[in-house]
Design a protein around this motif. Structure first.
Motif, short mmCIF file in Angstrom:
data_model
loop_
_atom_site.label_atom_id
_atom_site.label_comp_id
_atom_site.label_asym_id
_atom_site.label_seq_id
_atom_site.Cartn_x
_atom_site.Cartn_y
_atom_site.Cartn_z
N ARG A 88 6.66 -0.44 -1.89
CA ARG A 88 5.80 -1.45 -2.63
C ARG A 88 4.53 -0.99 -3.13
N LEU A 89 3.79 -0.09 -2.41
CA LEU A 89 2.62 0.24 -2.99
C LEU A 89 2.83 1.19 -4.05
N HIS A 117 2.00 -8.78 6.75
CA HIS A 117 1.90 -7.89 5.65
C HIS A 117 1.16 -8.30 4.64
N LEU A 118 1.31 -9.30 4.09
CA LEU A 118 0.53 -9.64 2.88
C LEU A 118 -1.06 -9.43 2.87
N ALA A 119 -1.54 -10.09 4.11
CA ALA A 119 -2.86 -10.20 4.42
C ALA A 119 -3.45 -8.70 4.72
N ALA A 120 -2.47 -7.76 5.30
CA ALA A 120 -2.86 -6.42 5.47
C ALA A 120 -2.85 -5.60 4.21
N GLU A 125 0.84 -15.17 -2.97
CA GLU A 125 2.24 -15.28 -2.07
C GLU A 125 3.34 -15.08 -3.14
N GLU A 126 3.27 -15.54 -4.27
CA GLU A 126 4.27 -15.20 -5.45
C GLU A 126 4.57 -13.82 -5.79
N ASP A 127 3.48 -13.37 -6.00
CA ASP A 127 3.41 -11.78 -6.26
C ASP A 127 4.35 -11.02 -5.02
N TYR A 128 3.85 -11.35 -3.78
CA TYR A 128 4.49 -10.48 -2.80
C TYR A 128 5.99 -11.05 -2.57
#
Length: 260
Positions: free
Chosen positions: A54-55, A20-23, A39-42
């Motif tokens: 989230r968006l 998901h993060l990469a997408a 990664e910390e943001d996510y």
């Protein structure tokens, strides 16, 4: 009839960081949005249930002005929907390419539950297309066809609200005393407990340090022996777990429920 209900992300596969993060970041790049989540943001975004939600957290006044989004909320939501469709397509492509490995024990225990006549389901706030892709990859097409899938926008409120699990219980026509959930996050745990469900936690990469008070069992994975033996983290019912979590262990947890 007894039911075994899985969350998707972090449970069927450790999808959040590598999927998901990469997408999401590929989506930001594609649409020229001035965003890249670390990664910390996510990890912070995971406190928000649902990809579109989230968006939508991006839509601060400063961001709206910077990317020249319209002021009308209905038009902004059209942009969110467009971004989310692209993100889902990117994520699904990664899943079908085999880029996200299954978590240990999922296919094993799902097959055992099916053989024992249990109902199988996934209850997730992710898009149904994404859930179906992960499910088929993890358990195989034949077994995936035996699952009921409750996902995406089938309910108005996302986890930690219990709505998706309430819907699953209604759809499966089972009482909470007849169903057990496998989750990976405190948000998911609160949703399952809110629906009155016995819940097993399999910690994922983003949830190791979360509070799992109320879980019937906390493990690192369900386990596939000998390559991936289960490590027990919290075992309130003192189950005798030998290398893997078994269907008998899940039965014991259901039998250990307090009498109403």
């Amino acid at each position: 009839m007894t039911a075994l209900i899985f969350d998707c992300d972090g449970v069927l596969s450790d999808t959040e960081r590598d999927g998901h993060l990469a997408a999401f970041n590929a989506t930001f790049e594609h649409f020229g949005l001035p965003v890249r989540w670390t990664e910390e943001d996510y990890a912070e975004k995971l406190r928000i249930g649902g990809g579109k939600e989230r968006l939508a957290s991006l839509l601060t006044p400063g961001f709206i002005a910077r990317v020249a989004l319209p002021a009308e909320e209905t038009l902004q939501q059209q942009f969110i929907a467009q971004w989310h469709r692209y993100k889902t397509a990117q994520y699904t492509t990664m899943v079908r390419a085999g880029d996200l490995p299954p978590r240990p024990g999922i296919a094993r225990i799902a097959a055992a539950a099916s053989a024992a006549g249990w109902q199988l389901a996934v209850a997730s706030t992710s898009a149904e297309q994404s859930v179906q892709a992960v499910l088929g990859h993890v358990v195989g097409t034949e077994l995936a066809e035996k699952f009921s899938v409750f996902a995406g926008d089938m309910v108005p409120r996302k986890k930690p609200a219990p709505d998706i699990y309430v819907l699953a219980l209604r759809g499966l026509e089972v009482d909470p005393s007849e169903a057990i959930v496998v989750e990976d996050s405190s948000v998911g745990l609160r949703a399952a407990l809110g629906a009155g469900l016995t819940t097993v936690i399999t910690q994922s990469s983003y949830t190791i340090d979360e509070d799992f008070t109320g879980a019937a069992l906390v493990v690192d994975t369900l386990g596939d022996f000998p390559a991936y033996p289960t490590r027990v983290v919290t075992n309130p019912h003192q189950l005798d777990i030998d290398a893997t979590v078994t269907l008998d262990d899940l039965r014991a947890l259901l039998n250990a429920r307090p009498t109403p």
